[in-house]
Design a protein around this motif. Structure first.
Motif, PDB file in Angstrom:
ATOM      1  N   SER A  89       0.837  -1.196   0.000  1.00  0.00           N
ATOM      2  CA  SER A  89       0.000   0.000   0.000  1.00  0.00           C
ATOM      3  C   SER A  89       0.872   1.246   0.000  1.00  0.00           C
ATOM      4  N   LEU A  90       0.363   2.285  -0.648  1.00  0.00           N
ATOM      5  CA  LEU A  90       1.044   3.583  -0.693  1.00  0.00           C
ATOM      6  C   LEU A  90       0.146   4.631  -0.044  1.00  0.00           C
ATOM      7  N   SER A  91       0.739   5.470   0.779  1.00  0.00           N
ATOM      8  CA  SER A  91       0.017   6.568   1.414  1.00  0.00           C
ATOM      9  C   SER A  91       1.009   7.687   1.708  1.00  0.00           C
ATOM     10  N   PRO A  92       0.515   8.902   1.947  1.00  0.00           N
ATOM     11  CA  PRO A  92       1.413  10.028   2.205  1.00  0.00           C
ATOM     12  C   PRO A  92       2.408   9.717   3.326  1.00  0.00           C
ATOM     13  N   GLY A  93       3.660  10.073   3.086  1.00  0.00           N
ATOM     14  CA  GLY A  93       4.722   9.840   4.063  1.00  0.00           C
ATOM     15  C   GLY A  93       5.513   8.574   3.818  1.00  0.00           C
ATOM     16  N   ALA A  94       5.012   7.666   2.961  1.00  0.00           N
ATOM     17  CA  ALA A  94       5.733   6.415   2.669  1.00  0.00           C
ATOM     18  C   ALA A  94       6.927   6.701   1.771  1.00  0.00           C
ATOM     19  N   SER A  95       8.003   5.994   2.018  1.00  0.00           N
ATOM     20  CA  SER A  95       9.211   6.091   1.214  1.00  0.00           C
ATOM     21  C   SER A  95       9.676   4.674   0.905  1.00  0.00           C
ATOM     22  N   PHE A  96      10.163   4.449  -0.314  1.00  0.00           N
ATOM     23  CA  PHE A  96      10.619   3.108  -0.673  1.00  0.00           C
ATOM     24  C   PHE A  96      11.606   3.184  -1.829  1.00  0.00           C
ATOM     25  N   THR A  97      12.262   2.069  -2.096  1.00  0.00           N
ATOM     26  CA  THR A  97      13.303   2.025  -3.125  1.00  0.00           C
ATOM     27  C   THR A  97      12.871   1.190  -4.324  1.00  0.00           C
ATOM     28  N   ILE A  98      13.444   1.550  -5.464  1.00  0.00           N
ATOM     29  CA  ILE A  98      13.347   0.768  -6.692  1.00  0.00           C
ATOM     30  C   ILE A  98      14.808   0.444  -7.060  1.00  0.00           C
TER      31      ILE A  98
END
Length: 146
Positions: A89-98
């Motif tokens: 899930s994605l929501s404001p404040g989430a950070s992740f890598t590709i």
């Protein structure tokens, strides 16, 4: 001792209109770049699904600014390990890598566009960087140049 090359610092405000359409179909507003990476703002319309892609030479870090949605990421197996595949899930404040070589696709929930900023390392090299792949969802937006 060689004199280091100095790059002047810059300031830029987010433009009101997109500069381009990304290969995944998001609207791109270019921000700034240095030798090691570039920063851009991306937006996927409410209820839309991106195209699934992987990158040839760049990796990215994303930060969700607004909207909600989901992202699918898949990495092929590494030496003596099975691959990794996940929908989150994605929501404001989430950070992740590709990380390099990761296939990915994302979608926005109905009600609001999915907006995020991403750092691309090294800076985006241009056409030929994104490679279409098969993802879990049918895309609903037009793709930009790959």
């Amino acid at each position: 001792m060689p004199i280091p090359v100095r790059i002047p610092f810059e300031t830029k405000t987010l433009s009101a209109t997109p500069d381009a359409t990304a290969p995944d179909g998001t609207a791109v507003r270019l921000l700034l770049s240095l030798r090691g990476g570039s920063l851009a703002h991306f937006e996927l319309p409410a209820g839309a699904v991106s195209h699934a892609v992987t990158h040839r030479t760049v990796e990215e870090i994303w930060f969700i600014v607004s909207g909600r949605g989901s992202i699918w990421r898949r990495q092929k197996g590494l030496e003596r390990q099975e691959g990794l595949e996940r929908i989150e899930s994605l929501s404001p404040g989430a950070s992740f890598t590709i990380p390099l070589g990761t296939a990915f696709q994302f979608r926005a929930e109905a009600g609001a566009p999915l907006s995020f900023v991403a750092i691309t390392m090294p800076p985006w090299p241009g056409e030929g960087e994104a490679v279409p792949v098969h993802g879990p969802w049918r895309p609903t937006v037009a793709a930009g140049p790959t």
